[in-house]
Design a protein around this motif. Structure first.
Motif, PDB file in Angstrom:
ATOM      1  N   ARG A  29       0.409  -0.866  -0.012  1.00 11.14           N
ATOM      2  CA  ARG A  29       0.319   0.033   0.047  1.00 11.14           C
ATOM      3  C   ARG A  29       0.796   1.050  -0.109  1.00 11.14           C
ATOM      4  O   ARG A  29       0.764   1.747  -1.042  1.00 11.14           O
ATOM      5  N   LEU A  32       2.410   1.939  -3.680  1.00 12.55           N
ATOM      6  CA  LEU A  32       1.364   1.890  -4.386  1.00 12.55           C
ATOM      7  C   LEU A  32       1.581   3.817  -4.205  1.00 12.55           C
ATOM      8  O   LEU A  32       0.818   4.497  -5.486  1.00 12.55           O
ATOM      9  N   VAL A  33       1.523   4.198  -2.644  1.00 11.68           N
ATOM     10  CA  VAL A  33       0.743   5.395  -2.651  1.00 11.68           C
ATOM     11  C   VAL A  33       2.110   6.397  -3.378  1.00 11.68           C
ATOM     12  O   VAL A  33       1.459   7.419  -4.156  1.00 11.68           O
ATOM     13  N   ASP A  68      -4.897   2.819  -8.973  1.00 11.95           N
ATOM     14  CA  ASP A  68      -5.681   2.753  -8.333  1.00 11.95           C
ATOM     15  C   ASP A  68      -6.635   1.527  -7.877  1.00 11.95           C
ATOM     16  O   ASP A  68      -6.770   0.884  -7.261  1.00 11.95           O
ATOM     17  N   LEU A  71      -4.208  -0.359  -5.623  1.00 13.54           N
ATOM     18  CA  LEU A  71      -4.501  -0.107  -4.084  1.00 13.54           C
ATOM     19  C   LEU A  71      -5.781  -0.365  -3.904  1.00 13.54           C
ATOM     20  O   LEU A  71      -5.859  -0.713  -2.449  1.00 13.54           O
TER      21      LEU A  71
END
Length: 131
Positions: A29, A32-33, A68, A71
């Protein structure tokens, strides 16, 4: 994590395995952010140029959409991985705990959007509600 281990009544080896699954999901996470933030920066730069490169914008939009989607799937993938080593009863408890966590998070988000503080309406994270 301790609440989850206690609620599922997990032995140490399964608790460690579950912790590893969720730690891996958290790391994914975060990755990916960071990737999405970099894409957002590129999008802003591309949009600020007087001569906008349509092909570049399309590529960045597709990349952002892909990140997105990735995520959105992190939580589902980690829960699916966690369920593999659990009994059916433990899986049922995990599903309920997951739902309760999602509801709490939705309430926190809603309160932040309205300008309220979660502590005004619910216990602080990591504490138990008064009953």
């Amino acid at each position: 994590m301790m609440r989850l281990v206690d609620a599922l009544d997990l032995p140490d080896d399964k608790a460690l395995a579950l912790r590893a699954i969720f730690r891996k999901a958290d790391e994914r996470r975060v990755e990916l952010v960071a990737k999405r933030q970099a894409i957002d920066k590129e999008l802003r730069a591309a949009l600020s140029r007087p001569d906008k490169d349509q092909a570049q914008l399309a590529k960045l939009v597709e990349e952002a959409s892909t990140v997105d989607r990735d995520l959105a799937s992190v939580a589902e993938d980690s829960f699916r991985d966690a369920q593999k080593d659990l009994t059916v009863e433990q899986q049922a408890k995990l599903v309920l705990l997951r739902r309760e966590g999602q509801v709490r998070e939705a309430v926190r988000r809603r309160l932040r959007q309205r300008g309220g503080k979660p502590s005004d309406h619910e216990p602080a994270p990591g504490t138990k509600p008064h009953r």
